[in-house]
Write a protein that holds these residues in place. Structure first.
Motif: not given
Ligand SMILES: [Zn+2]
Length: 463
Positions: A360-376
């Motif tokens: 019954a739980a309704k999940w809504t992603l609110l943010t425009d999530a930004v996935e970013s890599p590690v800078s070695e």
């Protein structure tokens, strides 16, 4: 005569060195820019970042930068600033971007002990909203450009200031700079003034200098339950608030799995060595064996370190019910997550769904999530930073770390531009009031940082 003169020199020299620093043209210019931009409230609702961008543009042009190389880019109500320091292109080296943000978090003057949009000081500190985050970096970078120009420095590659205007809110100007400007996209890497920097202990001794080389992904969900409701005199078995409370309890007790990278292990190793004591030893144990569960649990009990050991999610806001005598028709919670690099937003949502385990739980992603890599880390960048930092604190260890918060850097990293945040500020963690009340920066920190960027840029742009 000799015996008289020598002791005098010995006494005078250190004093002269300090006062010369603070009254040099570069010091005065940096302070003037710092004061001017602090006195413009650039929090989200004011629409004032264009004013600061134009002021900085005018300062650069007055110092000799051609007007066509200095651009205020409007993204109403915000603005970004792009300023290109043209280099000798014979080297074939690609440009370096220099990042910072001109906006600040809101400050309510009634809550502050001092006026937040005035630069005030006592014997030890400068006080103002933005004193550290990030008008410190904006002023130091802008005045470094002016200084290098006046010194006749010609870099062997282009150096490009790219200041955003809404880092603290929607990052629309950041996205524009990172994604919509082919002239910036050709950069080899970016250096950010908005994070990184040195940590001091209570006696002013440097403990570590940290280079921010990665950021966790910021993602927020709304978790909602709905229900037909009804009269509160006739309770029914299903209830939106009870459903939500049960779900929140499950989120509270869920532990995301321990994660690590070469960078976080090295971070704990170096920090542990310098910190010492029981906590320091735990860090070294974790660095040696991240599968040591006891060590991971101990670190997870420290708010300063839990974020470096795993993904974290926490309920931050609640909304439920509509009348005191009615059964709730809806109940919702805001769930904010800081996701370890390498774990996707989708994977995190799937985990949350299975933890709550209620269809019954309704999940809504609110943010425009930004996935970013590690800078070695790169050798040349680390060496340039070391030269600047060790000039002030010869033995301080330099270590890369992952930010648990978020900065402009994540957008540039995602766009394929490796980014390291390398602020010139050395701070005692007790002085860190960024985003909070009575934000302040030690006056000594401000003046000690004056040469930081020019040393680094001269190293990386072939002086
Ligand atoms: Zn900032």
């Amino acid at each position: 005569m000799r015996t008289l003169v020598l002791p005098l020199l010995v006494i005078l020299l250190p004093a002269l060195a300090v006062s010369a620093d603070r009254s040099s043209e570069h010091a005065r210019k940096t302070l003037e820019i710092y004061r001017t931009i602090i006195e413009v409230d650039t929090s989200k609702h004011t629409g004032n970042t264009p004013e600061v961008a134009k002021y900085l543009a005018d300062e650069l042009i007055a110092a000799g930068f051609p007007a066509e190389d200095v651009e205020v880019v409007m993204k109403p109500p915000f603005a970004a600033l792009i300023a290109r320091y043209r280099g000798n292109l014979g080297s074939g080296k690609k440009p370096i971007l220099l990042l910072g943000h001109m906006d600040v978090v809101e400050a309510n003057p009634e809550d502050w002990e001092r006026p937040p949009f005035e630069l005030t000081q006592d014997d030890t500190y400068f006080y103002a909203r933005g004193a550290i985050d990030n008008k410190f970096g904006i002023a130091q970078l802008t005045s470094t450009f002016i200084r290098l120009k006046k010194e006749g420095f010609v870099p062997d590659r282009d150096l490009i200031i790219a200041f955003s205007g809404d880092e603290e809110s929607g990052m629309t100007t950041t996205r524009m700079l990172a994604n919509e400007r082919p002239d910036l996209a050709e950069a080899e890497f970016a250096l950010n003034s908005d994070a990184g920097g040195g940590a001091l202990d209570k006696n002013g001794n440097a403990i570590t200098y940290r280079i921010q080389a990665a950021e966790k992904t910021y993602a927020t969900w709304e978790l909602a339950f709905t229900n037909p409701g009804g009269h509160s005199s006739r309770p029914r078995k299903d209830n939106a608030i009870y459903d939500l409370s049960n779900a929140i309890r499950k989120i509270e007790s869920h532990r995301f799995p321990v994660r690590w990278s070469d960078m976080t292990r090295e971070y704990f190793r170096v920090t542990g060595r310098n910190l010492g004591g029981e906590l320091g030893e735990t860090m070294i144990r974790f660095a040696d064996d991240p599968e040591d569960r006891a060590a991971a649990e101990r670190l997870a009990s420290e708010p300063s370190y839990v974020g470096t050991t795993r993904t974290t999610c926490v309920v931050t806001m609640l909304q439920a019910g509509h009348a005191e005598n009615a059964l709730p028709q809806s109940a919702s919670a805001t769930v904010n997550c800081r996701i370890f690099p390498g774990v996707s937003v989708a994977e995190t949502e799937a985990t949350l769904r299975s933890v709550v385990a209620n269809p019954a739980a309704k999940w809504t992603l609110l943010t425009d999530a930004v996935e970013s890599p590690v800078s070695e880390l790169r050798e040349d960048v680390s060496a340039a930073v070391a030269k600047a930092v060790h000039g002030r604190y010869p033995d301080v260890p330099i270590v890369a770390y992952m930010e648990s918060g978020g900065t402009d850097g994540m957008h540039f990293r995602r766009a394929g531009i490796p980014t390291w945040a390398i602020s010139g500020a050395f701070m005692n963690p007790d002085d860190m009031y960024a985003h909070g009340l009575n934000e302040r920066v030690p006056i000594k920190t401000f003046y000690d940082a004056l040469d930081h960027w020019s040393i680094i840029l001269r190293e990386l742009a072939g002086d």
